[in-house]
Scaffold this active site. Structure first.
Site: not given
Ligand code: B12
Ligand code: SF4
Ligand code: SF4
Length: 325
Positions: A137, A209, A258
């Protein structure tokens, strides 16, 4: 042709990683596919990064690995399970639906850095002329995309990486390598986890959610996510309109529902083997967890925890918010 040496190096890294407490390890090229770059850009364009103003900055690192002090050739991606044991869950029942399981133990940023030290030591001693750098991170590196490409799993519809054996309660860390290490040889294929998307027709996380933060499959709007609102929102003032559904730090709803966690990983009794991820004393022994804390008590309670980072004012804000639902 891939030299035999590379295969030996990969095998050694795998053995060291297992010894250090990591369950997963994979290698991938340091490049982000165009489709993923487009998705990251869409996330930015739609302001899905919420109050994380730093997110759109340093895109040259995120998508091109630039400005890191060396030319990154390969990424070694590691995964470490943090799911608490059933015993820990029983002793911490009071926080089960209020504090995300990823924050029950010690600060994962530090734990993963410490655990990966032997891997870095091995790499630096074998390749003294090459540079290596670890990210937990700490750098704008898209860890889930790299993990998926390294064979650790697939990005689920809730946007978290899932492994078909371990579920999704695991952390990621990436070692950036100047030396090419990612080429796959026949022996390494056996270590690879399936990366195929196995969500199928399931929509359980989207349906569960409570804030509709998963606006569409694979798309998360952080502005609506409880995890974002309890951890990333910096304004310590109490806002009656923010509904965190009983959560005080993070949120586990979309992961708890999940089937890959609820059924598959649970049946296999997947849980953390690492001492540092056992619940901290404040959670396992205190009977007054959801009472506001002064600065000194907060710092004592969360001394080695990632929760320390949000500060006592925001912890207290979240406690107040807990009861507004
Ligand atoms: C920013 C961030 C957050 C943000 C945004 C979450 C998110 N989904 O990206 C917030 C604060 C909400 C968050 C929450 C959580 N996080 Co966080 N977070 C990060 C961080 C720092 C960056 C992630 C990132 O770049 N996100 C930006 C999006 C664009 O990237 P992406 O999700 O990979 O995108 C893919 C798809 O989702 C999709 N997509 C996403 N957005 C969009 C939009 C459009 C229009 C389209 C078409 C597609 C699309 O396309 C991408 C692939 O092509 C990472 C660490 C890191 N450096 O990677 C940890 C990380 C992802 N987090 C982590 C964790 C544990 C969590 C939580 C579970 C914590 C908790 N229990 O509260 C929650 C989970 C919430 C959730 N449902 O995702 C772990 C996940 C581990 C794993 N097994 O995946 C990470 C990897 C940290 C780590 N080093 O372990 N997090
Ligand atoms: S398998 Fe898990 S991550 Fe995939 S749609 Fe079902 S609940 Fe969501
Ligand atoms: S961690 Fe998952 S269930 Fe909780 S608010 Fe974010 S997307 Fe919704």
């Amino acid at each position: 042709m891939i030299s035999e040496n590379l295969s030996e190096i990969q095998n050694s890294l795998h053995s060291i990683a297992l010894e250090c407490g990591f369950e997963m390890l994979g290698f991938t090229e340091a490049s982000i596919p165009d489709k993923d770059q487009g998705n990251i850009q869409a996330f930015i364009d739609k302001n899905y990064y919420g109050s994380m103003a730093w997110f759109p900055e340093r895109q040259n690192i995120r998508v091109s690995f630039e400005n890191l002090g060396f030319s990154v050739a390969s990424c070694i991606v590691l995964g470490m399970v943090y799911k608490p044991s059933e015993e820990s869950e029983k002793s911490c029942e009071a926080i089960l639906d209020s504090v995300s399981k990823y924050a029950w133990g010690q600060d994962y940023h530090q734990v993963l850095k410490d655990k990966a030290k032997p891997l870095l030591k091995y790499l630096r001693s074998h390749f003294p002329n090459y540079k290596f750098r670890q990210a937990v991170d700490s750098l704008p590196i898209p860890e889930k995309i790299l993990a998926r490409d390294a064979g650790l799993g697939w990005i689920g519809k809730h946007t978290i990486l899932i492994n078909s054996n371990f579920g999704s309660y695991f952390f990621l860390t990436v070692i950036l390598s100047e030396k090419v290490l990612h080429l796959i040889d026949t022996e390494m294929i056996a270590f690879k986890m399936p990366t195929k998307d196995r969500c199928g027709t399931c929509t359980a996380c989207i349906d569960a959610c409570p804030t509709n933060a998963i606006v569409d499959a694979y798309q998360l709007d952080s502005n609506l996510c409880i995890s974002h609102n309890t951890i990333e929102l910096k304004d310590p003032s109490f806002d009656e309109d923010t509904k965190n559904h009983g959560w005080v730090y993070g949120c586990d709803i979309c992961q708890d529902i999940c089937p890959w966690n609820k059924t598959v990983a649970r049946k296999k009794n997947i849980h953390s083997k690492v001492e540092e991820f056992k619940p901290i004393q404040f959670f396992s022994e205190s009977s007054e967890i959801f009472h506001e804390l002064d600065e000194q008590d907060f710092e004592q309670a969360f001394e080695n925890s990632a929760i320390l980072r949000i500060g006592y004012k925001n912890w207290n804000r979240n406690i107040k918010q807990k009861d507004t639902f």
